[in-house]
Design an enzyme around this catalytic site. Sequence first.
Site, PDB file in Angstrom:
ATOM      1  N   TRP A 181       0.880  -1.523  -0.243  1.00 41.02           N
ATOM      2  CA  TRP A 181      -0.075  -0.184   0.264  1.00 41.02           C
ATOM      3  C   TRP A 181       0.713   1.442  -0.272  1.00 41.02           C
ATOM      4  CZ3 TRP A 181      -1.986   2.549   4.555  1.00 41.02           C
ATOM      5  CH2 TRP A 181      -3.206   3.866   4.369  1.00 41.02           C
ATOM      6  N   ASP A 262      -0.837  -5.141   9.504  1.00 41.81           N
ATOM      7  CA  ASP A 262      -1.834  -4.578   9.363  1.00 41.81           C
ATOM      8  C   ASP A 262      -2.899  -4.866   8.728  1.00 41.81           C
ATOM      9  OD1 ASP A 262      -2.684  -2.723   7.730  1.00 41.81           O
ATOM     10  OD2 ASP A 262      -2.011  -1.852   6.446  1.00 41.81           O
ATOM     11  N   LYS A 298     -13.165  -1.149   6.045  1.00 43.32           N
ATOM     12  CA  LYS A 298     -13.707  -1.530   5.161  1.00 43.32           C
ATOM     13  C   LYS A 298     -14.646  -2.696   5.479  1.00 43.32           C
ATOM     14  CE  LYS A 298     -10.190  -0.137   3.386  1.00 43.32           C
ATOM     15  NZ  LYS A 298      -9.240   0.187   2.531  1.00 43.32           N
TER      16      LYS A 298
END
Length: 452
Positions: A181, A262, A298
């Site tokens: 990311w 993460d 999300k």
Amino acid sequence: MKTNQFSSSSSSSPSDRRIGALLRHLTAETDADRVSSVFASPTSGGTGGSVFAHLVQAPEDPILGVTVAYNKDPSPIKLNLGVGAYRTEEGKPLVLNVVRKAEQQLVNDRSRIKEYLPIVGLGEFNKLSAKLILGADSPAIRENRVTTVECLSGTGSLRVGGEFLARHYHQKTIYIPQPTWGNHPKIFTLAGLSVKTYRYYDPSTRGLNFQGLLEDLGAAPQGSIVLLHACAHNPTGVDPTLEQWEQIRKLMRSKGLMPFFDSAYQGFASGSLDTDAKPIRMFVADGGELLVAQSYAKNMGLYGERVGALSIVCKAADVAGRVESQLKLVIRPMYSNPPIHGASIVAVILRDRNLFNEWTLELKAMADRIISMRKQLFEALRSRGTPGDWTHIIKQIGMFTFTGLNPAQVAFMTKEYHIYMTSDGRISMAGLSSKTVPHLADAIHAVVTKAV
Ligand code: KET
């Protein structure tokens, strides 16, 4: 001069006296002094140029900037596959039903107040978040070895964890996967760590470069920090198998490498919250220490509420307590304390068995719709006879497909087809619908047969 609480008196402390003296000094300034100092200031009005005139225009963010460009495009056929944000079959953002219900409960509860939360956030939210990621039966939770602090979504959790490590951990280098990311290197550099990469993805197989990963982590200095995507690796959609995770775990523990997970997509990879947390739980089960950053953006669709958590699993309860005390010193001068609303929504859902079950169903439905988009896009390319092997579209996991399209091909698709995606060829499958699959397939077909 007006008296104030800082006026010195024989009973005041030395620090009160210092502040009092400072205030007297400031208020002793005459009107004439003030007028002349205002006009002498380079930031005051007048005919001079701006003190910021030397600034160059900064580029847009590589991911969020895609939405900026998309919003400016007047075309009715435009399609935003840039940011990883879920959309319905109708292409609309989704507020989960359980979130609506939780919010209703919160609004109806007149006893709720808007006081500051503690520096570490909402206590119940923290406990439930640790349970969600580590498992209800986690030995680390049972033994009180986990400290969890509410942070500003996944990004904020990574930032606080990074700064904590930079201040208190003996190794200052963090290894992040290549690719990862795009915000990771920036977050950790600004947190005070030095960032290096380990091999992760093999473009020739469109799969995991497992050998390269083991070699690079094997060569990392003892004790280095390693950023691991818990599941649904962004941007590649390629995750290690559980057997591979076990090898990674053994290697990392043998070298004292510190795992920093993460977890931005728990539930989005497999559709099951527990399955997606397995790699983390394997590392907890061996009794070692680790950090994990959780995001509810999300999986609960709480993007803009900015709700997440940082947990640090320690070897002993007394250490966890001291770690928490130091985390507070990181957080307090950064943003003081976190917001109350998003964490309250999460707490309502996680504490109530019915709402929790309803959430898992809604989450599974989102994950299933993404899988169905993968199948539809794959079929659409097959039916067009698009050259190339597109099986990675159905093999990859999570929100994104890492298509293999290059920046020139992406630019062509944006210009000619008004399809927006990140320049590395990543498409957010969550932004697709049955209606838009043919348009995307046409664009991909055109671009690969045109040899842009
Ligand atoms: N980690 C990963 C791997 C990640 O993809 C994101 C967001 C985050 C953390 C942070 O999410 P937060 O909203 O702070 O909880 N990724 C998507 C959005 C973004 O770039 O901000 C994306 O890649 O599109």
